[in-house]
Design a protein around this motif. Structure first.
Motif, PDB file in Angstrom:
ATOM      1  N   CYS A   1      42.177  42.091  30.068  1.00  0.00           N
ATOM      2  CA  CYS A   1      43.621  41.819  30.065  1.00  0.00           C
ATOM      3  C   CYS A   1      44.131  41.852  31.514  1.00  0.00           C
ATOM      4  O   CYS A   1      43.601  42.596  32.346  1.00  0.00           O
ATOM      5  CB  CYS A   1      44.307  42.913  29.253  1.00  0.00           C
TER       6      CYS A   1
ATOM      7  N   CYS B   1      45.060  43.309  22.073  1.00  0.00           N
ATOM      8  CA  CYS B   1      46.215  43.416  22.975  1.00  0.00           C
ATOM      9  C   CYS B   1      46.952  42.076  23.029  1.00  0.00           C
ATOM     10  O   CYS B   1      48.102  41.987  22.631  1.00  0.00           O
ATOM     11  CB  CYS B   1      45.828  43.880  24.374  1.00  0.00           C
TER      12      CYS B   1
ATOM     13  N   SER C   1      46.612  43.281  32.415  1.00  0.00           N
ATOM     14  CA  SER C   1      47.048  44.673  32.633  1.00  0.00           C
ATOM     15  C   SER C   1      45.926  45.501  33.264  1.00  0.00           C
ATOM     16  O   SER C   1      46.205  46.453  33.997  1.00  0.00           O
ATOM     17  CB  SER C   1      47.473  45.326  31.316  1.00  0.00           C
TER      18      SER C   1
ATOM     19  N   HIS D   1      41.240  47.609  26.984  1.00  0.00           N
ATOM     20  CA  HIS D   1      41.942  48.015  25.762  1.00  0.00           C
ATOM     21  C   HIS D   1      41.957  46.900  24.718  1.00  0.00           C
ATOM     22  O   HIS D   1      42.893  46.793  23.942  1.00  0.00           O
ATOM     23  CB  HIS D   1      43.348  48.550  26.081  1.00  0.00           C
ATOM     24  N   GLU D   2      40.897  46.092  24.753  1.00  0.00           N
ATOM     25  CA  GLU D   2      40.717  45.088  23.697  1.00  0.00           C
ATOM     26  C   GLU D   2      39.293  45.275  23.177  1.00  0.00           C
ATOM     27  O   GLU D   2      38.378  44.558  23.540  1.00  0.00           O
ATOM     28  CB  GLU D   2      40.898  43.676  24.266  1.00  0.00           C
TER      29      GLU D   2
ATOM     30  N   CYS E   1      45.510  49.300  22.565  1.00  0.00           N
ATOM     31  CA  CYS E   1      46.000  49.879  23.823  1.00  0.00           C
ATOM     32  C   CYS E   1      46.244  51.374  23.794  1.00  0.00           C
ATOM     33  O   CYS E   1      46.492  51.973  24.829  1.00  0.00           O
ATOM     34  CB  CYS E   1      47.283  49.172  24.234  1.00  0.00           C
TER      35      CYS E   1
ATOM     36  N   ARG F   1      40.612  33.794  27.690  1.00  0.00           N
ATOM     37  CA  ARG F   1      40.423  35.228  27.848  1.00  0.00           C
ATOM     38  C   ARG F   1      38.967  35.488  28.210  1.00  0.00           C
ATOM     39  O   ARG F   1      38.069  34.983  27.519  1.00  0.00           O
ATOM     40  CB  ARG F   1      40.733  35.929  26.517  1.00  0.00           C
TER      41      ARG F   1
HETATM   42 ZN    ZN Z   1      46.427  44.173  27.522  1.00  0.00          ZN
END
Ligand code: ZN
Ligand code: NAP
Length: 366
Positions: free
Chosen positions: A59, A177, A61, A81-82, A107, A356
Motif C-alpha cells: 500500500c 486495505c 501507506s 497491512h494487506e 490494517c 497493486r
Molecule cells: Zn493501506
C-alpha cells in the motif's frame, strides 16, 4: 550446577512459550531501505490464531510510514497491512476459525472493544486507539506491532476476516486495505445506481474504487494525471476518463459528480476538484498527502460536503469481501518477490503501478 540449569531451562521455556522467531523485512530507521530482519511473534493464546502469510499487498501507506511522512513512526518497521494467508493453528477457545481456513488481516489487529466506535463495529476509529497492524502498539501500549512483510502473524480471532472460497489469494490481499478503504465511503455516503461517481487517482485504491462503484451501479469516471491510463480505466470498467493535466477538464465538468472519491497520494488543490461536485454532493478524501489549504468558498458554493474516511471496521470488511466474492471482484496485481520491494516502492511513487504490487511471501522462506 543443577540450580543454574533449572534457571536456564526455565528462561528458555518462558521464551519458548511466549515467542516465535519469524522472518520479515524491515526498515531499520526512517527512509532506510528494507532488509531481512527477524521479529518475534507471540505463540497463539486461547483466543488467537496463527496465520501463515502467503501474500501481502504493498500500500502507498507503507511508503508514507517508512518515510515517516505522517510523523511518530516506530522503528524498526515491518510494513504490510494487506495480509492473505491460511490458519495454521487456532487457540483452544477460538470459535470462528480452524486450521486450513483462508483468511485475511487488514490494517488493525486489535482495539479497546469498549468505546462507542468499537461497540458500533467501527474499530478503526477506536477512541483510545486501535492497534494498527504495524507502526503501532498492542493494546498494552508497549509491544510494537509488525506487519505483513513476514512469514506468519498471530492475531486475535475477532480481528480476522474470511476470504471467499475460490478467490485467488494474491488478488484478495489488496482488498484488506485498498478494497475496504474505497468500499466503506461508497456505502457510507449512499452511492447508488445511476449516480455520477468520480474516482480521482488510478492507483491501488483508485482501481478498486472503479470496480466497486461500477458493481454498485454507478456511472464511473476516472480523473487521472496519467493520460496513458485511459485504456486501463475503460478495461477496469470506467465509463469515462478525464486527463487532469488538461486545464479545460475543470471548466467542462463543473458540478458533474454526485460523489468524488479522492485517492491521490501527493498534495493537490482540493478546491479545483470540489468545483466538479454537484450541489449537495460529497467529496471524500481517502488519500493522505501533506496538508494543503482549502478556501471555504468552494464548499459554500453549492452546499458541498468534504469528508474523510479511514479504512473500515471488521464487519464491513467482511461485507466487502463477500460483495467482491459475489461480483467476481479482486485487485489487478503484479506479484513480486520481497527482494524487489524497493523497486516496487519507486514505481509506486512514479504512479507506475498496475494496479497493486503484491509480495509472494514464499520468497521470504527461500
Ligand atoms: Zn493501506
Ligand atoms: P497509489 O497506488 O500510489 O495510487 C495513488 C495515485 O494517486 C497514483 O496512482 C496517481 O494516479 C495519483 N497521483 C500520485 N501522485 C500524483 C500527483 N503528484 N498528482 C496527481 N495525482 C497523483 O497509492 P494507494 O495505495 O492507492 O494510496 C493512495 C493514498 O491513500 C495514499 O496517500 C495512502 O496513504 C492513502 N490511503 C488511505 C487509506 C485510508 O483509510 N484513508 C487507506 C489506504 C491508503 P494517476 O496516475 O491516475 O493520477
Amino acid at each position: 550446577m543443577a540450580k543454574s540449569m533449572t534457571a536456564g531451562a526455565r528462561a528458555d521455556n518462558a521464551e519458548g512459550q511466549g515467542k516465535m522467531k519469524t522472518r520479515a523485512y524491515a526498515a531499520a530507521a526512517v527512509k532506510q531501505a528494507l532488509a531481512p530482519f527477524t521479529i518475534e511473534r507471540r505463540q497463539p493464546g486461547p483466543h488467537d490464531v496463527l496465520i501463515k502469510i502467503l501474500f501481502c499487498g504493498v500500500c502507498h501507506s507503507d511508503i508514507h510510514q517508512v518515510r515517516d511522512e505522517w510523523g511518530g513512526a516506530v522503528f524498526p518497521m515491518v510494513p504490510g497491512h494487506e495480509i492473505a494467508g491460511k490458519v495454521v493453528r487456532a487457540g483452544a477457545e477460538v470459535k470462528k476459525w480452524k486450521e486450513g481456513d483462508t483468511v485475511g488481516v487488514g490494517c488493525f489487529v486489535d482495539s479497546c472493544r469498549k468505546c462507542e466506535a468499537c461497540v458500533a463495529g467501527e474499530e478503526q476509529y477506536c477512541e483510545p486507539g486501535a492497534s494498527f497492524t504495524y507502526n503501532s502498539h498492542e493494546q498494552d501500549g508497549r509491544t510494537p506491532t509488525y506487519g505483513g512483510y513476514s512469514t506468519q502473524i498471530t492475531v486475535d480471532e475477532n480481528y480476522v476476516v474470511r476470504i471467499p472460497e475460490g478467490m485467488a489469494l494474491e488478488g484478495a490481499a489488496p482488498l484488506l486495505c485498498a478494497g475496504i478503504t474505497t468500499y466503506s465511503p461508497l456505502r457510507h455516503f449512499g452511492v447508488k445506481a445511476g449516480d455520477e461517481v468520480g474516482i480521482l487517482g488510478l492507483g491501488g485504491l483508485g482501481h478498486m474504487g472503479v470496480k466497486l462503484a461500477k458493481a454498485m451501479g454507478a456511472r464511473v469516471t476516472v480523473l487521472s494525471h496519467s493520460p496513458g491510463k485511459r485504456d486501463d480505466a475503460q478495461r477496469l470498467g470506467a465509463d469515462d476518463f478525464l486527463a487532469t493535466r488538461d486545464a479545460a477538464v475543470f471548466e467542462k465538468n463543473l458540478r458533474r459528480f454526485h460523489f468524488l472519491l479522492d485517492t491521490v497520494s501527493a498534495a493537490h488543490d482540493y478546491g479545483s476538484y470540489l468545483n466538479l461536485v454537484k450541489r449537495d454532493g460529497t467529496m471524500v478524501l481517502v488519500g493522505l498527502p501533506e496538508a494543503t489549504l482549502l478556501s471555504a468558498m468552494t464548499l459554500i458554493n453549492g452546499r458541498r460536503r468534504l469528508a474523510g474516511s479511514n479504512i473500515g471496521g471488521i464487519r464491513e470488511t467482511q461485507e466487502m469481501l463477500d460483495f467482491c466474492g459475489k461480483h467476481g471482484i479482486a485487485a489487478d496485481v503484479e506479484v513480486i518477490p520481497i527482494q524487489k520491494i524497493e523497486e516496487a516502492y519507486e514505481r509506486t511513487l512514479r504512479s507506475d503501478v498496475r494496479y497493486r504490487f503484491v509480495i509472494d511471501m514464499a520468497s521470504l522462506e527461500a
